[in-house]
Design an enzyme around this catalytic site. Structure first.
Site, PDB file in Angstrom:
ATOM      1  N   SER A  16       0.800  -1.236   0.000  1.00 38.42           N
ATOM      2  CA  SER A  16       0.000   0.000   0.000  1.00 38.42           C
ATOM      3  C   SER A  16       0.828   1.278   0.000  1.00 38.42           C
ATOM      4  O   SER A  16       0.428   2.289   0.556  1.00 38.42           O
ATOM      5  CB  SER A  16      -0.959   0.057   1.205  1.00 38.42           C
ATOM      6  OG  SER A  16      -1.777  -1.061   1.213  1.00 38.42           O
ATOM      7  N   GLY A  20       1.102   1.469  -7.791  1.00 39.70           N
ATOM      8  CA  GLY A  20       0.309   1.702  -9.003  1.00 39.70           C
ATOM      9  C   GLY A  20       0.289   3.177  -9.381  1.00 39.70           C
ATOM     10  O   GLY A  20       0.402   3.532 -10.559  1.00 39.70           O
ATOM     11  N   TYR A  56     -13.856  -7.434  -0.784  1.00 37.51           N
ATOM     12  CA  TYR A  56     -13.249  -7.166   0.520  1.00 37.51           C
ATOM     13  C   TYR A  56     -11.769  -7.496   0.509  1.00 37.51           C
ATOM     14  O   TYR A  56     -10.969  -6.914   1.220  1.00 37.51           O
ATOM     15  CB  TYR A  56     -13.906  -8.010   1.611  1.00 37.51           C
ATOM     16  CG  TYR A  56     -15.245  -7.482   2.021  1.00 37.51           C
ATOM     17  CD1 TYR A  56     -15.366  -6.196   2.545  1.00 37.51           C
ATOM     18  CD2 TYR A  56     -16.382  -8.262   1.888  1.00 37.51           C
ATOM     19  CE1 TYR A  56     -16.598  -5.702   2.910  1.00 37.51           C
ATOM     20  CE2 TYR A  56     -17.623  -7.776   2.259  1.00 37.51           C
ATOM     21  CZ  TYR A  56     -17.723  -6.493   2.774  1.00 37.51           C
ATOM     22  OH  TYR A  56     -18.930  -5.998   3.131  1.00 37.51           O
ATOM     23  N   ASP A 242       4.370  12.414   1.183  1.00 38.16           N
ATOM     24  CA  ASP A 242       2.920  12.399   0.976  1.00 38.16           C
ATOM     25  C   ASP A 242       2.447  13.693   0.320  1.00 38.16           C
ATOM     26  O   ASP A 242       2.964  14.761   0.607  1.00 38.16           O
ATOM     27  CB  ASP A 242       2.198  12.272   2.333  1.00 38.16           C
ATOM     28  CG  ASP A 242       2.490  10.931   2.993  1.00 38.16           C
ATOM     29  OD1 ASP A 242       2.962  10.015   2.289  1.00 38.16           O
ATOM     30  OD2 ASP A 242       2.257  10.815   4.218  1.00 38.16           O
ATOM     31  N   CYS A 382     -25.487  -0.108 -12.789  1.00 36.98           N
ATOM     32  CA  CYS A 382     -25.595  -1.568 -12.913  1.00 36.98           C
ATOM     33  C   CYS A 382     -26.644  -2.115 -11.947  1.00 36.98           C
ATOM     34  O   CYS A 382     -27.829  -1.944 -12.183  1.00 36.98           O
ATOM     35  CB  CYS A 382     -24.221  -2.209 -12.738  1.00 36.98           C
ATOM     36  SG  CYS A 382     -24.129  -3.800 -13.564  1.00 36.98           S
ATOM     37  N   HIS A 508     -20.919   0.328 -16.563  1.00 35.00           N
ATOM     38  CA  HIS A 508     -20.105   0.956 -15.510  1.00 35.00           C
ATOM     39  C   HIS A 508     -19.363   2.175 -16.067  1.00 35.00           C
ATOM     40  O   HIS A 508     -18.215   2.055 -16.506  1.00 35.00           O
ATOM     41  CB  HIS A 508     -19.099  -0.052 -14.951  1.00 35.00           C
ATOM     42  CG  HIS A 508     -19.735  -1.105 -14.108  1.00 35.00           C
ATOM     43  ND1 HIS A 508     -19.962  -0.926 -12.766  1.00 35.00           N
ATOM     44  CD2 HIS A 508     -20.222  -2.322 -14.426  1.00 35.00           C
ATOM     45  CE1 HIS A 508     -20.552  -2.005 -12.279  1.00 35.00           C
ATOM     46  NE2 HIS A 508     -20.727  -2.870 -13.271  1.00 35.00           N
ATOM     47  N   GLU A 510     -17.980   4.526 -14.552  1.00 31.48           N
ATOM     48  CA  GLU A 510     -16.803   4.917 -13.760  1.00 31.48           C
ATOM     49  C   GLU A 510     -15.515   4.350 -14.336  1.00 31.48           C
ATOM     50  O   GLU A 510     -14.431   4.841 -14.032  1.00 31.48           O
ATOM     51  CB  GLU A 510     -16.985   4.479 -12.295  1.00 31.48           C
ATOM     52  CG  GLU A 510     -16.889   2.978 -12.015  1.00 31.48           C
ATOM     53  CD  GLU A 510     -18.196   2.215 -12.201  1.00 31.48           C
ATOM     54  OE1 GLU A 510     -19.090   2.717 -12.905  1.00 31.48           O
ATOM     55  OE2 GLU A 510     -18.320   1.094 -11.645  1.00 31.48           O
TER      56      GLU A 510
HETATM   57  N1  GLN Z   1     -25.638  -8.461  -9.811  1.00 30.16           N
HETATM   58  C1  GLN Z   1     -26.107  -7.771 -10.960  1.00 30.16           C
HETATM   59  C2  GLN Z   1     -25.950  -8.618 -12.221  1.00 30.16           C
HETATM   60  O1  GLN Z   1     -25.250  -9.579 -12.218  1.00 30.16           O
HETATM   61  C3  GLN Z   1     -25.394  -6.444 -11.125  1.00 30.16           C
HETATM   62  C4  GLN Z   1     -23.932  -6.562 -11.411  1.00 30.16           C
HETATM   63  C5  GLN Z   1     -23.181  -5.298 -11.169  1.00 30.16           C
HETATM   64  O2  GLN Z   1     -23.685  -4.381 -10.535  1.00 30.16           O
HETATM   65  N2  GLN Z   1     -21.971  -5.228 -11.635  1.00 30.16           N
HETATM   66  O3  GLN Z   1     -26.512  -8.300 -13.238  1.00 30.16           O
END
Ligand code: GLN
Length: 536
Positions: A16, A20, A56, A242, A382, A508, A510
């Site tokens: 950490s 990257g 996690y 930092d 999603c 997604h 992001e």
């Molecule tokens: N669990 C949902 C699916 O499989 C959404 C997946 C996600 O948010 N990446 O479609």
């Protein structure tokens, strides 16, 4: 350029330290001096890719254009370099062993005993060379995951040793290390660095540059001491104290001459550094005082690395709106109709991120009802889109039983279902829809207003999707299917007409937000949140 150069980044003392970010920052500076750069991440774990790992444990799974599930560091590479990475930009021990074992089964080794040296190390070197030839990069930066001394990373380090022996002029090793400050002694301590460099030298790698992370700048006497014990000149001991935001790191490196040192060592011309846009963007953002508050209601809020790209997207969107986005992480499992007011009042926007499984769903539905009814800007990503569809079906369209087959396989109202999707990917033989797909936007929507384009491409990672059987039931003039696959088969985006900003997407966004260009949906979501704040 005649010969391709390779820069290896190893890490010492603790994890950490931001390896990257260090690779990405150096990469950006070299790119800004006219070089074509790519970055390869080598992960020492045995999983073939992080796709099956818990957020996690591993943080976010970053999906590339070509649909590879990769390490989250690839997100940093893309955000800094403003380039797309691909499947070949990430490899794991598991993947390398898997390839070697498959070759062995095919008989490719002609009866030889297959061993770590040379077969695994050759395969690792091949992966590095491939990343270069696939991209035609002038410089390949190779980040070795983990910390020197880990059993798992030894074959990678051995491969670096061999590579250097083969091409001493074209390779360079940067060792990222920690120089801790011990407050009781009022001293910076160099011993951990000495020890980790010793480990490297034991296996035959002499680092060229030591990049020293600490909470303060190093005195020249400390650099001399580190240099002496680690067998490098003090000039090659670079301090990296930092900084406030990760996007300042390239500015710091430009100031301490790290990129110039690297180019000199690799016998490459310095070229002019063209970096002013980045610099001005970051400096301007540091002075921003205005704030906007956005709640993220998800399941993995105890490990924020699980939402890395979302967090970064808000910084990029903040840069373009001249506002700092203050995120409130709300644990969906603890949210309910009794405490929702207390948890979400005062927030200027609410986001529901992606996720899997049914834990936390009722909290997410509660947050969505709150955003819809109180006209708080809402962004569903999603799983967030899927929940928004269910919430609307239940609470506005009166389909009380509306559900997703993911959470409730026996539902009689599967508004979110696996069926459509399986049909769309049957040909590919996969179970997850991964990577970039086209989407057509309806011209009169907020989605179109954000992108200002009719055809967009976005990255996916999901199994379930809107069930077309129920389409007509949503046709009430308020609920809009704003984006669909070009053949009209798949719903990609939804929004509400009678709401200041209520947008959901099956993909997604992001994953495609960059410092150089905030993602249009994040940019517009933050703008809507700002409007809400300023009208109160
Ligand atoms: N669990 C949902 C699916 O499989 C959404 C997946 C996600 O948010 N990446 O479609």
């Amino acid at each position: 350029m005649s010969e391709r150069k390779f820069i290896f980044f190893t890490g010492g003392v603790v994890s950490s330290l931001g390896k990257g970010i260090a690779c990405s920052s150096l990469g950006l500076l070299l790119q800004s001096r006219g070089y074509h750069v790519t970055i390869l991440k080598l992960d020492p774990y045995i999983n073939v890719d992080p796709g099956t790992m818990s957020p996690y444990q591993h943080g976010e799974v970053y999906v590339t254009e070509d649909g590879a599930e990769t390490d989250l560091d690839l997100g940093h590479y893309e955000r800094f370099l403003n380039n797309n990475m691909a499947r070949f930009n990430n490899a794991t021990s598991g993947q390398i062993y898997y390839d070697v074992i498959q070759r062995e089964r095919r008989g490719d080794y002609l009866g030889a005993t297959v061993q770590v040296i040379p077969h695994i190390t050759d395969a690792i070197m091949e992966t590095m060379v491939q990343a270069g030839s696939n991209t035609q990069a002038d410089i390949v930066i190779v980040e070795i995951g983990g910390t020197v001394g880990d059993i798992e990373s030894q074959p990678f380090l051995e491969a670096i040793r061999q590579f250097r022996l083969r091409e001493p002029e074209n390779t360079l090793v940067v060792h990222l290390t920690l120089v801790p400050y011990i407050s009781s002694a009022k001293e910076l301590k160099t011993k951990p660095t000495q020890h980790s460099v010793m480990r490297l030298r034991e296996i035959g790698i002499q680092p060229d540059v030591l990049l020293c992370r600490s909470d303060r700048t190093l005195e020249s006497s400390e650099k001399e001491k580190i240099g002496l014990f680690c067998n490098v000149t003090p000039k090659h001991v670079i301090d990296a104290p930092d900084v406030e935001t990760i996007y300042e790191v390239p500015i710091q490196y430009a100031e301490n001459g790290f990129d110039q040192l690297v180019l000199n060592r690799l016998h490459l011309p310095l070229n002019e550094l063209d970096f002013s846009l980045w610099r001005s963007k970051v400096e301007r953002y540091k002075k921003v005082e205005q704030e906007v508050r956005i709640a993220i209601c998800g399941k993995y809020v105890n490990l924020l690395d699980a939402y890395k790209s979302i967090t970064e997207s808000f910084i990029h969107a903040g840069m373009e709106n001249d506002v700092k986005v203050v995120l409130k992480w709300v644990n969906a499992e603890q949210l309910n109709p009794e405490n929702v007011d207390e948890m979400l009042s005062g927030q200027d926007g609410i986001l529901i991120p992606g996720g899997f499984g049914e834990r936390g769903i009722s909290g997410k539905l509660t947050a969505i009802s709150y955003a819809r009814q109180n006209l708080v800007p809402f962004f569903g990503i999603c799983l967030g889109l899927q929940c928004a569809v269910i919430e609307y079906a239940r609470n506005v369209l009166g389909m009380e039983e509306a559900d997703s087959t993911e959470f409730n396989p026996k539902t009689s109202f599967p508004v979110i279902d696996l069926m459509e999707h399986q049909r769309s990917i049957k040909k590919l033989g996969g179970t997850m829809r991964l990577g970039s797909y086209p989407c057509k936007l309806d011209g009169s929507t907020k989605a179109f207003g954000a992108y200002k384009a009719e055809l967009i491409h976005e990255r996916h990672r999901h199994r379930f999707e809107f069930n077309n059987q129920f389409r007509t039931m949503f046709d009430n003039g308020d609920f809009i299917f704003s984006g669909q696959s070009p053949d009209g088969e798949l719903i990609e985006m939804i929004e509400l007409k009678d709401h200041p900003w209520f947008v959901g997407c099956q993909f997604h966004p992001e994953l495609k937000s960059r410092v150089a260009r905030a993602h249009p949906l994040f940019r517009e979501f933050v703008a809507a949140a700002l409007r809400k704040k300023n009208t109160l």
